[in-house]
Scaffold this active site. Structure first.
Site, PDB file in Angstrom:
ATOM      1  N   ASP A 312      90.160   9.618  20.489  1.00  0.00           N
ATOM      2  CA  ASP A 312      90.667   9.510  21.852  1.00  0.00           C
ATOM      3  C   ASP A 312      90.448  10.830  22.578  1.00  0.00           C
ATOM      4  OD1 ASP A 312      92.618  11.232  20.895  1.00  0.00           O
ATOM      5  OD2 ASP A 312      94.215   9.723  20.870  1.00  0.00           O
ATOM      6  N   ASP A 355      92.380   5.318  26.481  1.00  0.00           N
ATOM      7  CA  ASP A 355      91.410   6.361  26.117  1.00  0.00           C
ATOM      8  C   ASP A 355      91.115   6.318  24.625  1.00  0.00           C
ATOM      9  OD1 ASP A 355      94.041   7.336  25.458  1.00  0.00           O
ATOM     10  OD2 ASP A 355      93.209   9.358  25.292  1.00  0.00           O
TER      11      ASP A 355
END
Length: 442
Positions: A312, A355
């Site tokens: 991420d 994300d």
């Protein structure tokens, strides 16, 4: 015996008239007078009935007893027979009324044979006309032609591309929609026996379908690809039906293609939307899970190594909160492009959350290969980011897990191990990568 009987017929006018009056053909025996005028000598009953003639008509010039239009035709044909000095045959169409002043008219088709009869001096003295009524035959032929015309109108009016082929699988005809959609004319395809509008990869499938059609089966809704004359691929739903000759033997087939190219594009778009992230264009979680299971099965069969990355963007929430989601979306798209540049051709990157991303790394020769990939990802993210007027320093945390011997993990456990490794990276300060094996067994 036959000759005697024949002579008896000639000696008996009543029997002669009985015979000719019972004929369905019309019999006209016309005398050529010295002044070249023509008059009837003998007419059988059907001939009289045609124009409503009576015994009083005999001896009169035929122009006085025949309708004007009929007279001109008869006169010209009689003169032609006399000039040629041999029988002539012609067809004619006559419109007659059964009642005077009646608007109910009937069209009659005739086939006439006119034979000139000459005397010893070579002068034509009589003309024998045998007239056969072809009305029923011509009406049947006309009806058949009308049916053909209607079928041709339908054939060339339908939106589906259609063609016919014979029992030797040669193209016989194509309709206008076929020419419009595919660009090939019947002449093009008759000259080329390779069925050029069928891609090579589809020809075996076509042969199997034709074998089914030969056995009398109608094949419908069969999806096919075909090539236009300009080289474009069009998707069709094909229907294939057998044709038979008058003896009931298989004689080829007719094929109808319904253009489903736009539908295919729409279906592909729906698949794209169902299996891909609309913002980044990456595969989504569903696509990744399907691909992971497939690659795990391959790895197990071939005893090869496979790895999963979970990663991420560090502190991405702060970017969204500070600069807004529009800037955040641009950061996500730039992140994807940079990470993809560090991957191999067969590696699969997917977005599974805001994300959150995963990477499937198949066909590894050794475990150290993943370190090389992880280092390349760190390197490609390290340069300063410019989004609009805003500059960023972006880093990522990466967790890695392996699928290898004894290949006893399922996809969910493998993903969990990579996620645990990611968690350890975050605990230790982010901007790094860690392999699950290096943090223990659980």
């Amino acid at each position: 015996m036959v000759e005697k009987y024949s002579l008896e017929i000639l000696d008996r006018p009543d029997l002669f008239y009985q015979l000719i009056n019972n004929m369905t053909d019309l019999v006209f025996l016309t005398k050529v007078n010295p002044d070249k005028s023509l008059s009837y000598v003998i007419l059988n009953k059907p001939a009289k009935d045609l124009y409503g003639l009576t015994n009083e008509s005999f001896g009169k010039p035929i122009q006085e007893v025949l309708p004007k239009n009929a007279y001109h035709i008869v006169r010209s044909k009689y003169e032609e027979a006399m000039e040629n000095k041999k029988p002539i045959k012609y067809e004619d169409m006559v419109t007659v009324s059964h009642l005077p002043q009646s608007s109910n008219k009937e069209v009659i088709y005739w086939e006439s044979t006119i034979t000139p009869v000459f005397n010893q001096d070579g002068e034509c003295t009589h003309l024998l006309a045998i007239v056969r009524n072809l009305t029923e035959q011509r009406e049947k032929e006309n009806e058949i032609q009308r049916i053909k015309d209607r079928l041709e109108l339908v054939w060339n009016s339908v939106a589906d591309a259609m063609f016919t082929f014979d029992k030797n699988q040669n193209i016989v005809s194509v309709n206008r929609s076929f020419e419009k959609l595919l660009g090939w004319t019947a002449e093009d395809l008759v000259k080329d026996k390779s069925i050029i509008f069928v891609p090579e990869g589809e020809k075996e499938d076509l042969s199997k379908i034709i074998e089914r059609v030969k056995s009398g089966e109608t094949v419908t809704n069969h999806e096919v690809k075909r090539i236009t004359k300009s080289g474009e691929i069009i998707y069709f739903l094909g229907s294939f039906s057998p044709l038979y000759n008058q003896n009931g033997d298989w004689d080829g087939g007719v094929v109808a293609y319904k253009d489903i190219t736009e539908r295919k594009k729409y279906e592909d778009m729906l698949k794209q939307l169902a299996l891909h992230d609309p913002l980044t264009g990456l595969p989504n979680r569903t696509y990744f899970s399907q691909s992971l299971k497939i690659e795990m099965d391959k790895a197990k069969c071939s005893k090869t190594l496979l790895s999963v990355f979970v990663l991420d963007i560090d502190h991405f929430k702060n970017i969204n909160d500070t600069y807004g989601h529009d800037i955040g979306d641009e950061v996500l798209k730039e992140f994807v492009e940079r990470v993809k540049s560090a991957l191999r051709k067969n590696d699969i990157m997917a977005r599974i959350g805001g994300d959150e991303f995963v990477i499937l790394v198949p066909d590894l020769k050794e475990k150290t290969n993943v370190i090389e990939i992880a280092e390349r990802i760190k390197q490609c993210l390290s340069s300063v980011w410019q989004v609009g007027i805003t500059r960023f320093q972006i880093t990522s945390s990466i967790g890695i897990a392996f699928y290898d011997y004894p290949f006893n993990l399922d996809d969910k456990v493998l993903f969990k191990y990579a996620d645990l490794a990611l968690y350890e990276v975050k605990v230790e300060g982010r901007n790094n990568y860690k392999i699950y094996e290096d943090i223990g067994t659980g």
